[in-house]
Write a protein that holds these residues in place. Structure first.
Motif, PDB file in Angstrom:
ATOM      1  N   PRO A  85       0.738  -0.949   0.158  1.00 52.83           N
ATOM      2  CA  PRO A  85       0.026  -0.258  -0.008  1.00 52.83           C
ATOM      3  C   PRO A  85       0.871   1.149  -0.038  1.00 52.83           C
ATOM      4  N   ALA A  86       0.463   2.378  -0.744  1.00 52.57           N
ATOM      5  CA  ALA A  86       0.851   3.435  -0.455  1.00 52.57           C
ATOM      6  C   ALA A  86       0.215   4.617  -0.185  1.00 52.57           C
ATOM      7  N   THR A  87       0.571   5.887  -0.186  1.00 54.47           N
ATOM      8  CA  THR A  87      -0.345   7.250  -0.421  1.00 54.47           C
ATOM      9  C   THR A  87      -0.705   7.225  -1.743  1.00 54.47           C
ATOM     10  N   PRO A  88      -2.137   8.028  -2.053  1.00 54.72           N
ATOM     11  CA  PRO A  88      -3.453   7.922  -0.879  1.00 54.72           C
ATOM     12  C   PRO A  88      -3.886   5.932  -1.054  1.00 54.72           C
ATOM     13  N   LEU A  89      -4.524   5.289   0.350  1.00 59.29           N
ATOM     14  CA  LEU A  89      -4.843   4.078   0.576  1.00 59.29           C
ATOM     15  C   LEU A  89      -6.164   3.977  -0.660  1.00 59.29           C
ATOM     16  N   LEU A  90      -6.311   3.443  -0.947  1.00 63.66           N
ATOM     17  CA  LEU A  90      -7.194   3.364  -1.962  1.00 63.66           C
ATOM     18  C   LEU A  90      -8.252   2.143  -1.280  1.00 63.66           C
ATOM     19  N   VAL A  91      -9.959   2.274  -1.001  1.00 58.49           N
ATOM     20  CA  VAL A  91     -10.350   2.126  -0.573  1.00 58.49           C
ATOM     21  C   VAL A  91     -11.846   1.154  -1.308  1.00 58.49           C
ATOM     22  N   GLY A  92     -11.919   0.152  -1.968  1.00 57.46           N
ATOM     23  CA  GLY A  92     -13.050  -0.336  -3.317  1.00 57.46           C
ATOM     24  C   GLY A  92     -14.259  -0.026  -1.966  1.00 57.46           C
ATOM     25  N   ILE A  93     -15.165   0.692  -1.845  1.00 58.66           N
ATOM     26  CA  ILE A  93     -16.903   0.775  -1.363  1.00 58.66           C
ATOM     27  C   ILE A  93     -17.898  -0.571  -1.802  1.00 58.66           C
ATOM     28  N   GLY A  94     -18.939  -0.991  -1.471  1.00 60.59           N
ATOM     29  CA  GLY A  94     -19.899  -1.825  -2.146  1.00 60.59           C
ATOM     30  C   GLY A  94     -20.189  -3.234  -1.419  1.00 60.59           C
TER      31      GLY A  94
ATOM     32  N   SER B  15      -4.865  -4.356 -18.246  1.00 61.29           N
ATOM     33  CA  SER B  15      -3.466  -3.695 -18.167  1.00 61.29           C
ATOM     34  C   SER B  15      -3.387  -2.661 -17.289  1.00 61.29           C
ATOM     35  N   TRP B  16      -4.086  -1.746 -17.622  1.00 60.33           N
ATOM     36  CA  TRP B  16      -4.037  -0.536 -16.937  1.00 60.33           C
ATOM     37  C   TRP B  16      -5.696  -0.371 -15.359  1.00 60.33           C
ATOM     38  N   ASP B  17      -6.050  -1.315 -15.245  1.00 59.34           N
ATOM     39  CA  ASP B  17      -6.541  -1.886 -13.962  1.00 59.34           C
ATOM     40  C   ASP B  17      -5.253  -0.723 -12.696  1.00 59.34           C
ATOM     41  N   VAL B  18      -6.658  -0.387 -11.312  1.00 63.34           N
ATOM     42  CA  VAL B  18      -5.559   0.052 -10.752  1.00 63.34           C
ATOM     43  C   VAL B  18      -6.139  -0.311  -9.448  1.00 63.34           C
ATOM     44  N   ARG B  19      -5.174  -1.503  -8.671  1.00 61.55           N
ATOM     45  CA  ARG B  19      -5.699  -2.547  -7.371  1.00 61.55           C
ATOM     46  C   ARG B  19      -6.077  -1.944  -6.731  1.00 61.55           C
ATOM     47  N   LEU B  20      -6.874  -1.960  -5.874  1.00 64.83           N
ATOM     48  CA  LEU B  20      -7.339  -1.659  -4.416  1.00 64.83           C
ATOM     49  C   LEU B  20      -6.133  -2.504  -3.657  1.00 64.83           C
ATOM     50  N   ASP B  21      -7.661  -1.301  -2.362  1.00 64.80           N
ATOM     51  CA  ASP B  21      -5.959  -1.820  -0.571  1.00 64.80           C
ATOM     52  C   ASP B  21      -6.446  -2.458   0.283  1.00 64.80           C
ATOM     53  N   PHE B  22      -7.952  -2.267  -0.679  1.00 65.62           N
ATOM     54  CA  PHE B  22      -9.900  -3.060   1.056  1.00 65.62           C
ATOM     55  C   PHE B  22     -10.044  -2.620   0.329  1.00 65.62           C
ATOM     56  N   ILE B  23     -11.638  -3.092   0.757  1.00 64.34           N
ATOM     57  CA  ILE B  23     -12.507  -3.422   0.207  1.00 64.34           C
ATOM     58  C   ILE B  23     -13.312  -2.982   1.605  1.00 64.34           C
ATOM     59  N   ALA B  24     -14.157  -2.340   1.355  1.00 62.46           N
ATOM     60  CA  ALA B  24     -15.338  -2.006   2.843  1.00 62.46           C
ATOM     61  C   ALA B  24     -16.424  -2.343   2.589  1.00 62.46           C
ATOM     62  N   THR B  25     -17.042  -3.299   2.419  1.00 61.42           N
ATOM     63  CA  THR B  25     -18.790  -4.171   2.106  1.00 61.42           C
ATOM     64  C   THR B  25     -19.759  -3.399   4.033  1.00 61.42           C
ATOM     65  N   GLU B  26     -21.014  -3.980   4.196  1.00 57.96           N
ATOM     66  CA  GLU B  26     -21.458  -4.048   4.850  1.00 57.96           C
ATOM     67  C   GLU B  26     -21.716  -4.893   6.046  1.00 57.96           C
ATOM     68  N   ARG B  27     -20.754  -5.456   5.778  1.00 60.88           N
ATOM     69  CA  ARG B  27     -20.103  -6.972   6.479  1.00 60.88           C
ATOM     70  C   ARG B  27     -19.343  -7.309   7.161  1.00 60.88           C
ATOM     71  N   GLU B  28     -17.669  -6.436   6.064  1.00 56.38           N
ATOM     72  CA  GLU B  28     -16.160  -7.589   6.591  1.00 56.38           C
ATOM     73  C   GLU B  28     -15.639  -5.639   5.502  1.00 56.38           C
ATOM     74  N   LEU B  29     -14.327  -5.901   6.404  1.00 57.35           N
ATOM     75  CA  LEU B  29     -13.562  -4.760   5.770  1.00 57.35           C
ATOM     76  C   LEU B  29     -12.635  -6.696   5.351  1.00 57.35           C
ATOM     77  N   ILE B  30     -12.221  -6.059   4.093  1.00 55.98           N
ATOM     78  CA  ILE B  30     -11.322  -6.992   3.526  1.00 55.98           C
ATOM     79  C   ILE B  30      -9.479  -6.823   3.526  1.00 55.98           C
ATOM     80  N   ASP B  31      -8.646  -7.293   4.192  1.00 55.46           N
ATOM     81  CA  ASP B  31      -7.298  -6.435   3.518  1.00 55.46           C
ATOM     82  C   ASP B  31      -7.309  -7.392   1.384  1.00 55.46           C
ATOM     83  N   CYS B  32      -6.477  -7.069   0.729  1.00 53.30           N
ATOM     84  CA  CYS B  32      -6.374  -7.044  -0.224  1.00 53.30           C
ATOM     85  C   CYS B  32      -4.980  -6.445  -0.951  1.00 53.30           C
ATOM     86  N   THR B  33      -4.196  -6.151  -0.145  1.00 47.62           N
ATOM     87  CA  THR B  33      -2.184  -5.909  -0.085  1.00 47.62           C
ATOM     88  C   THR B  33      -2.357  -7.674   0.188  1.00 47.62           C
ATOM     89  N   PRO B  34      -0.884  -8.027  -0.686  1.00 46.93           N
ATOM     90  CA  PRO B  34      -0.221  -9.210  -0.731  1.00 46.93           C
ATOM     91  C   PRO B  34      -0.092  -9.847   0.711  1.00 46.93           C
TER      92      PRO B  34
END
Length: 199
Positions: A157-166, A179-198
């Motif tokens: 992760p770097a700055t800014p931290l990217l957190v997807g919301i859904g 190839s152009w997609d930028v990966r999210l660092d975390f995803i937050a839903t109504e049920r959980e916070l998902i850490d997507c960092t390797p």
């Protein structure tokens, strides 16, 4: 079936599911989202936070924004420039907003008041679909990917931290990234916070 067609069908399916969500479920999801995001230290530590104005059934950030304002944080909304680049404008209870060409409300500010994506510390990113590796299915316009493309050259992760919301139902088993997609660092839903960092 081509990847492009498959993505369009997935977008349509997820849009319909989201549009059919009852009001009570939307309210409960907004409450759950705040609880999940409060597990993220950056929400308390960071001062310059970007988000979005929920439209078309997106998971609302209104409780998150109220929480940030109570903490004295600076909350920013995206402003869509012409070249698929987002800039961000500070948003407060006194802000005037107007729909842009896509019908999404934007703060009305002088261009000199706009800030770059790189100047934010945490960004809450809207999405249509996601997988647990941090791959995001967006709306097809490429605004977020082009605006945060600079993160592809940086160890995450770097700055800014990217957190997807859904919503949790927007999760899919796997998304094949472009190839152009930028990966999210975390995803937050109504049920959980998902850490997507390797690991």
């Amino acid at each position: 079936m081509s990847t492009a067609i498959a993505r369009q069908e997935l977008r349509q399916n997820l849009r319909e599911q989201r549009a059919n969500l009852p009001a009570a479920a939307r309210i409960a999801a907004a409450q759950g989202l705040l609880q999940q995001l409060q597990q993220l230290p950056e929400l308390s530590v960071d001062e310059r936070i970007g988000g979005y104005f929920a439209v078309n059934g997106e998971l609302s950030l209104h409780l998150v924004v109220a929480h940030l304002w109570r903490q004295g944080k600076q909350f920013h909304l995206p402003v869509a420039a012409r070249a698929r680049q987002l800039r961000f404008a500070r948003y407060s209870a006194a802000s005037t907003v107007q729909p842009n060409r896509f019908g999404i409300p934007e703060p009305q500010v002088e261009s000199k008041e706009l800030v770059s994506p790189a100047s934010l510390e945490l960004v809450l990113v809207p999405l249509l679909g996601f997988d647990r590796r941090g791959h995001r299915l967006g709306y097809g316009g490429g605004f977020y990917d082009s605006s945060f493309a600079f993160l592809q050259q940086t160890e995450r992760p770097a700055t800014p931290l990217l957190v997807g919301i859904g919503y949790s139902f927007q999760e899919v088993a796997t998304l094949a990234p472009e190839s152009w997609d930028v990966r999210l660092d975390f995803i937050a839903t109504e049920r959980e916070l998902i850490d997507c960092t390797p690991a």
